[in-house]
Design a protein around this motif. Structure first.
Motif, PDB file in Angstrom:
ATOM      1  N   ASP A  25      47.068 -49.107  14.458  1.00  0.00           N
ATOM      2  CA  ASP A  25      46.441 -49.721  13.573  1.00  0.00           C
ATOM      3  C   ASP A  25      45.256 -48.732  13.152  1.00  0.00           C
ATOM      4  O   ASP A  25      44.492 -49.418  12.315  1.00  0.00           O
ATOM      5  N   ARG A  26      45.101 -47.721  13.445  1.00  0.00           N
ATOM      6  CA  ARG A  26      43.931 -46.954  12.910  1.00  0.00           C
ATOM      7  C   ARG A  26      43.965 -46.537  11.479  1.00  0.00           C
ATOM      8  O   ARG A  26      45.032 -46.478  10.877  1.00  0.00           O
ATOM      9  N   PRO A  27      42.837 -46.641  10.866  1.00  0.00           N
ATOM     10  CA  PRO A  27      42.714 -46.377   9.296  1.00  0.00           C
ATOM     11  C   PRO A  27      42.918 -44.975   8.916  1.00  0.00           C
ATOM     12  O   PRO A  27      42.376 -44.041   9.766  1.00  0.00           O
ATOM     13  N   ILE A  28      43.462 -44.746   7.912  1.00  0.00           N
ATOM     14  CA  ILE A  28      43.657 -43.283   7.490  1.00  0.00           C
ATOM     15  C   ILE A  28      42.857 -43.354   6.087  1.00  0.00           C
ATOM     16  O   ILE A  28      43.105 -44.057   5.143  1.00  0.00           O
ATOM     17  N   SER A  29      41.745 -42.486   6.144  1.00  0.00           N
ATOM     18  CA  SER A  29      40.706 -42.434   4.975  1.00  0.00           C
ATOM     19  C   SER A  29      40.729 -41.359   4.139  1.00  0.00           C
ATOM     20  O   SER A  29      40.322 -41.335   3.092  1.00  0.00           O
ATOM     21  N   THR A  30      41.737 -40.301   4.464  1.00  0.00           N
ATOM     22  CA  THR A  30      41.689 -39.092   3.712  1.00  0.00           C
ATOM     23  C   THR A  30      43.295 -38.635   3.462  1.00  0.00           C
ATOM     24  O   THR A  30      44.115 -38.894   4.618  1.00  0.00           O
ATOM     25  N   SER A  31      43.438 -37.937   2.346  1.00  0.00           N
ATOM     26  CA  SER A  31      44.746 -37.743   2.309  1.00  0.00           C
ATOM     27  C   SER A  31      45.264 -36.212   2.639  1.00  0.00           C
ATOM     28  O   SER A  31      46.285 -35.442   2.836  1.00  0.00           O
ATOM     29  N   ASP A  32      44.197 -35.593   3.332  1.00  0.00           N
ATOM     30  CA  ASP A  32      44.154 -34.008   3.605  1.00  0.00           C
ATOM     31  C   ASP A  32      44.725 -34.240   5.148  1.00  0.00           C
ATOM     32  O   ASP A  32      44.398 -34.839   5.864  1.00  0.00           O
ATOM     33  N   ILE A  33      45.590 -33.207   5.084  1.00  0.00           N
ATOM     34  CA  ILE A  33      46.217 -32.791   6.365  1.00  0.00           C
ATOM     35  C   ILE A  33      45.784 -31.687   7.119  1.00  0.00           C
ATOM     36  O   ILE A  33      45.489 -30.708   6.637  1.00  0.00           O
ATOM     37  N   SER A  34      45.523 -31.693   8.363  1.00  0.00           N
ATOM     38  CA  SER A  34      44.882 -30.451   9.197  1.00  0.00           C
ATOM     39  C   SER A  34      45.991 -29.984  10.136  1.00  0.00           C
ATOM     40  O   SER A  34      46.669 -30.761  10.834  1.00  0.00           O
ATOM     41  N   ARG A  35      46.171 -28.732   9.884  1.00  0.00           N
ATOM     42  CA  ARG A  35      47.081 -27.788  11.237  1.00  0.00           C
ATOM     43  C   ARG A  35      45.920 -27.198  11.875  1.00  0.00           C
ATOM     44  O   ARG A  35      45.303 -26.173  11.580  1.00  0.00           O
ATOM     45  N   PRO A  36      45.621 -27.785  13.150  1.00  0.00           N
ATOM     46  CA  PRO A  36      44.550 -27.195  14.000  1.00  0.00           C
ATOM     47  C   PRO A  36      44.731 -25.880  14.658  1.00  0.00           C
ATOM     48  O   PRO A  36      44.722 -26.038  16.034  1.00  0.00           O
ATOM     49  N   GLN A  53      46.430 -34.689  12.312  1.00  0.00           N
ATOM     50  CA  GLN A  53      46.538 -33.638  12.556  1.00  0.00           C
ATOM     51  C   GLN A  53      48.027 -33.215  12.958  1.00  0.00           C
ATOM     52  O   GLN A  53      48.855 -34.153  13.547  1.00  0.00           O
ATOM     53  N   LEU A  54      48.546 -32.209  12.397  1.00  0.00           N
ATOM     54  CA  LEU A  54      50.014 -31.761  12.154  1.00  0.00           C
ATOM     55  C   LEU A  54      50.097 -30.369  12.968  1.00  0.00           C
ATOM     56  O   LEU A  54      49.623 -29.277  12.729  1.00  0.00           O
TER      57      LEU A  54
END
Length: 311
Positions: A25-36, A53-54
């Motif tokens: 149920d965590r909110p997603i606040s940005t459309s940016d995807i991170s590849r760490p 995080q992908l």
């Protein structure tokens, strides 16, 4: 109000939930995807923990080269209390260190069969659409020759009646009365009807009609990009109206400026035909053909020629 949660992307992309179920149920606040990738190397100074995080083949192949202590520390740092999800692509094996850290911090770890780049693209498109700035305006949105025309004006000025005539002429209704608008890009506005009134049109004295039932599925569409605003207003004898079309007014909707045309309404004017022509003329202008400018240029040439003859 939260627009997107982790469970929404699980349902949308049929993702497999591996661990961290308490955090779906965590909110997603940005459309940016991170590849760490750099985080896997141990640099967390600018770690964007609020992003999804992908982990792809590159990140996990590097991770396998780390020793046990490094693996544990890296995964513990990746799993924060604001990280909405960590997704492993290509159905690769999920490291046990990631599972253990995600369970402690309730960070959902998900797995997808998609390739990393394709999954990133689909996620970004979905989130940009859902997280886009939105507003609602009173008006009617019609698709006229591929141009999304938002017809606005005070109640009773004839917006819905004009839209009905446009539908009879072969154009498509998107929304009547209330138009929900979202800004999907820097200069892209997309309008649609609220679910409650989709395909419906209100005609005073007649009531509510279902356009799709009366005219068929080809008479409606679910959404359309807004390119032109037509403002209808009662004819004012004291007001100056543009007669050449050289002036171009703009209306700001959210953060986007849209071309606006003001049409005076009085008996005898066929608004549907005028709006239809306005849409066609707008298309011509975008193609570089501007009748008003051409007329102005010819008029200037005639005046200059007359001045030379006088000399």
């Amino acid at each position: 109000m939260v627009k997107v949660r982790t469970k929404d992307i699980i349902e949308k992309f049929k993702l497999e939930l591996i661990s961290g179920e308490e955090g779906i149920d965590r909110p997603i606040s940005t459309s940016d995807i991170s590849r760490p990738g750099i985080e896997m190397a141990g640099y967390f100074t600018y770690y964007p923990a609020e992003r999804i995080q992908l982990l792809g083949k590159t990140e996990l192949s590097f991770f396998k080269q780390l020793d046990d202590e490094q693996k544990k520390v890296r995964m513990e740092k990746m799993c924060t209390d604001i990280t909405p999800a960590i997704i492993v692509s290509r159905e690769m094996d999920v490291p046990k260190e990631l599972i253990e850290a995600s369970e402690r911090e309730s960070v959902p770890v998900l797995r997808s069969s998609f390739k990393t780049t394709r999954l990133s693209s689909h996620l970004t498109n979905f989130l940009e659409s859902r997280l886009a700035p939105t507003t609602a305006l009173h008006g009617v949105l019609v698709d006229i020759y591929g141009i999304g025309v938002l017809i606005m004006g005070k109640s009773g000025v004839g917006k819905s009646e004009t839209a009905l005539e446009l539908v009879k002429r072969g154009h498509r209704l998107v929304a009547d009365d209330c138009v929900e608008i979202r800004q999907e890009d820097q200069d892209t506005l997309v309008g649609n009807a609220p679910g409650l009134i989709e395909h419906l049109l209100e005609i005073r004295g007649l009531g509510i009609i279902n356009v799709m039932t009366l005219f068929g599925a080809g008479a409606v569409r679910s959404y359309k990009r807004i390119s032109l605003v037509i403002q209808l207003e009662t004819w004012d004898q004291q007001k100056h109206y543009d007669r050449l079309g050289l002036e171009e007014d703009k209306m700001k909707i959210i953060d986007t400026d849209v071309t606006k045309i003001t049409l005076p309404v009085r008996p005898g004017r066929n608004l549907a035909v005028i709006i239809e022509v306005a849409a066609m003329n707008f298309r011509l202008k975008r193609m570089g053909i501007n009748a008003a400018e051409q007329f102005s240029a010819r008029l200037t040439d005639v005046i200059e020629e007359g001045d030379r003859e006088d000399l």
